[in-house]
Design a protein around this motif. Structure first.
Motif, PDB file in Angstrom:
ATOM      1  N   TYR A 267       0.852  -1.186   0.000  1.00  0.00           N
ATOM      2  CA  TYR A 267       0.000   0.000   0.000  1.00  0.00           C
ATOM      3  C   TYR A 267       0.886   1.233   0.000  1.00  0.00           C
ATOM      4  O   TYR A 267       1.811   1.347   0.801  1.00  0.00           O
ATOM      5  N   TRP A 269       0.226   5.512  -0.395  1.00  0.00           N
ATOM      6  CA  TRP A 269      -0.749   6.586  -0.517  1.00  0.00           C
ATOM      7  C   TRP A 269      -0.717   7.199  -1.909  1.00  0.00           C
ATOM      8  O   TRP A 269       0.347   7.498  -2.449  1.00  0.00           O
ATOM      9  N   THR A 276       2.464  -0.634  -6.639  1.00  0.00           N
ATOM     10  CA  THR A 276       1.897  -0.212  -5.352  1.00  0.00           C
ATOM     11  C   THR A 276       0.526   0.410  -5.598  1.00  0.00           C
ATOM     12  O   THR A 276       0.251   0.929  -6.695  1.00  0.00           O
ATOM     13  N   TYR A 277      -0.317   0.375  -4.552  1.00  0.00           N
ATOM     14  CA  TYR A 277      -1.681   0.901  -4.696  1.00  0.00           C
ATOM     15  C   TYR A 277      -2.153   1.521  -3.381  1.00  0.00           C
ATOM     16  O   TYR A 277      -1.682   1.159  -2.297  1.00  0.00           O
ATOM     17  N   ASP A 278      -3.126   2.439  -3.522  1.00  0.00           N
ATOM     18  CA  ASP A 278      -3.973   2.746  -2.380  1.00  0.00           C
ATOM     19  C   ASP A 278      -5.338   2.129  -2.697  1.00  0.00           C
ATOM     20  O   ASP A 278      -5.506   1.464  -3.729  1.00  0.00           O
ATOM     21  N   CYS A 279      -6.336   2.318  -1.834  1.00  0.00           N
ATOM     22  CA  CYS A 279      -7.580   1.559  -1.990  1.00  0.00           C
ATOM     23  C   CYS A 279      -8.305   1.882  -3.291  1.00  0.00           C
ATOM     24  O   CYS A 279      -8.667   0.982  -4.063  1.00  0.00           O
ATOM     25  N   HIS A 333     -12.800   4.443   2.544  1.00  0.00           N
ATOM     26  CA  HIS A 333     -12.134   3.235   2.068  1.00  0.00           C
ATOM     27  C   HIS A 333     -13.052   2.487   1.112  1.00  0.00           C
ATOM     28  O   HIS A 333     -14.279   2.567   1.192  1.00  0.00           O
ATOM     29  N   ALA A 346      -6.638  -2.709  -0.625  1.00  0.00           N
ATOM     30  CA  ALA A 346      -5.330  -2.187  -0.205  1.00  0.00           C
ATOM     31  C   ALA A 346      -5.577  -1.440   1.097  1.00  0.00           C
ATOM     32  O   ALA A 346      -6.113  -0.325   1.090  1.00  0.00           O
ATOM     33  N   GLN A 348      -3.836  -0.120   4.171  1.00  0.00           N
ATOM     34  CA  GLN A 348      -3.271   1.086   4.789  1.00  0.00           C
ATOM     35  C   GLN A 348      -1.754   1.051   4.667  1.00  0.00           C
ATOM     36  O   GLN A 348      -1.165   0.051   4.266  1.00  0.00           O
ATOM     37  N   THR A 349      -1.127   2.152   5.039  1.00  0.00           N
ATOM     38  CA  THR A 349       0.333   2.240   4.993  1.00  0.00           C
ATOM     39  C   THR A 349       0.961   1.155   5.863  1.00  0.00           C
ATOM     40  O   THR A 349       0.539   0.924   6.989  1.00  0.00           O
TER      41      THR A 349
END
Length: 370
Positions: A267, A269, A276-279, A333, A346, A348-349
């Motif tokens: 994850y 941001w 890599t991804y955020d939600c 989310h 995805a 969280q950090t």
């Protein structure tokens, strides 16, 4: 057995038909245990890198102080060089003045020696005057002779005074020259010490910087290698699991199946792939594979299609979660439904793309993009 169950669960999630086969063989390729071990190695090496990075922050602070100390020592050396140059100039000037004073003493000494020689010879210069004056008689002659003798005595006294003065000046200048010489030697020694200190400080700074950077580079390389291997194993396993999918042409199946191939990716941001991804970045890319364009934002993804009752969910539907239950304006989310009460998201950090239950207290609803 645990690996078998994990494979069975994902296989079932990938299946497009509601009933799941009673038994599905573990797909060929890396096992779930292999992937798990690879990810554990990534975490271990990442932890080592984090510790080293923290140590580097402290070390960098020390290097900054050392750099300031190096600059101070270098400038101290520069200052000592200036003082040495001045001391050398002062010594040269004092030596020149002393040489001139010694020459003056020598000239005065020669005059005194000549005067002494004349006196030893029976007042050699006086006798001719006396002889010349002896022809004059009477009081007038006596007075004249007395005047000449007085003049000669004053000349002798002046010669002696010049010698004495020259000697006194030479003594003073000799003392000054000696002091200038001592100061020059002291300045030269200070320069030597300052140079050694500066050279040692510069060498230590370079050595510590090189060692720290080499250590960080080595650890970063190991982390990258472990991460690359973990991703490779996860992709191979997901590809093997995807081979168990039976048919299915619905857009939601395409989106859900693709999302399952991204398991294990970190994850980050505002990230939207491919590593890599955020939600909302993950759900956007999943539906992009199905030919549906979504914004990279939960706000518009919530309105990207009809809202679906939770008891009528289909694979690929988007699930939304909010700070305030029942208030979509607080959505924070989103995940993508893959069947059997599970979603891919995805989180969280510090976490990775993974499968999780949809049943959370902040679930506010679902949308079917179109």
């Amino acid at each position: 057995m645990r690996a078998f169950r994990a494979g069975l669960l994902v296989a079932c999630l990938l299946a497009t038909c509601p009933p799941c086969p009673p038994a599905v063989a573990e797909p060929r390729g890396p096992s779930a245990r292999d992937v798990k071990k690879a990810r554990q190695l990534v975490r271990h090496r990442s932890h080592q890198l984090s510790k080293t990075t923290a140590a580097l922050v402290t070390a960098q602070s020390r290097l900054d102080r050392l750099a300031a100390e190096v600059e101070r020592l270098v400038e101290a050396y520069n200052g000592e060089m200036v003082r040495l140059h001045r001391a050398e100039q002062a010594h040269q000037q004092a030596t020149a003045r002393l040489a001139a004073a010694d020459a003056e003493v020598e000239r005065a000494r020669q005059d005194v020696a000549l005067l002494a020689a004349e006196s030893y010879g029976g007042l050699g210069t006086v006798k001719p005057y006396m002889a010349m004056l002896a022809d004059r008689g009477g009081t007038e002659g006596f007075l004249h002779r007395a005047s000449v003798l007085g003049y000669l005595e004053e000349e002798q006294a002046a010669v002696m005074r010049r010698l004495r003065d020259a000697q006194e000046v030479a003594t003073i200048l000799r003392t000054q020259a000696a002091r200038a010489h001592a100061e020059r030697l002291a300045a030269a020694e200070s320069v030597r010490k300052a140079k050694i200190a500066a050279e040692k400080a510069v060498a230590r700074q370079r050595r510590e910087t090189k060692e720290l950077m080499a250590r960080k580079t080595t650890l970063q390389r190991k982390v990258n290698a472990a991460r690359a291997r973990a991703r490779l194993l996860a992709r191979r396993r997901n590809a093997a699991l995807s081979g168990l999918v039976r048919g299915g042409s619905r857009l939601g199946d395409v989106a859900a199946n693709w999302a399952l191939t991204q398991l294990g990716k970190p994850y980050v941001w505002a990230a939207a792939g491919p590593d890599t991804y955020d939600c909302s970045g993950l759900t956007m890319r999943a539906w992009e594979k199905a030919g549906v364009r979504l914004d990279h934002w939960t706000g518009t993804q919530w309105t990207s299609g009809p809202h679906v009752p939770l008891d009528q969910l289909r694979r690929g539907d988007l699930l939304f979660f909010a700070h305030v239950s029942g208030d979509p304006s607080t959505i924070h989310h989103v995940g993508i439904y893959v069947g059997r009460g599970q979603m891919v998201h995805a989180p969280q950090t510090g976490d990775v793309v993974r499968v999780a239950s949809i049943w959370r207290g902040d679930l506010v609803g679902a949308t079917r993009p179109r």
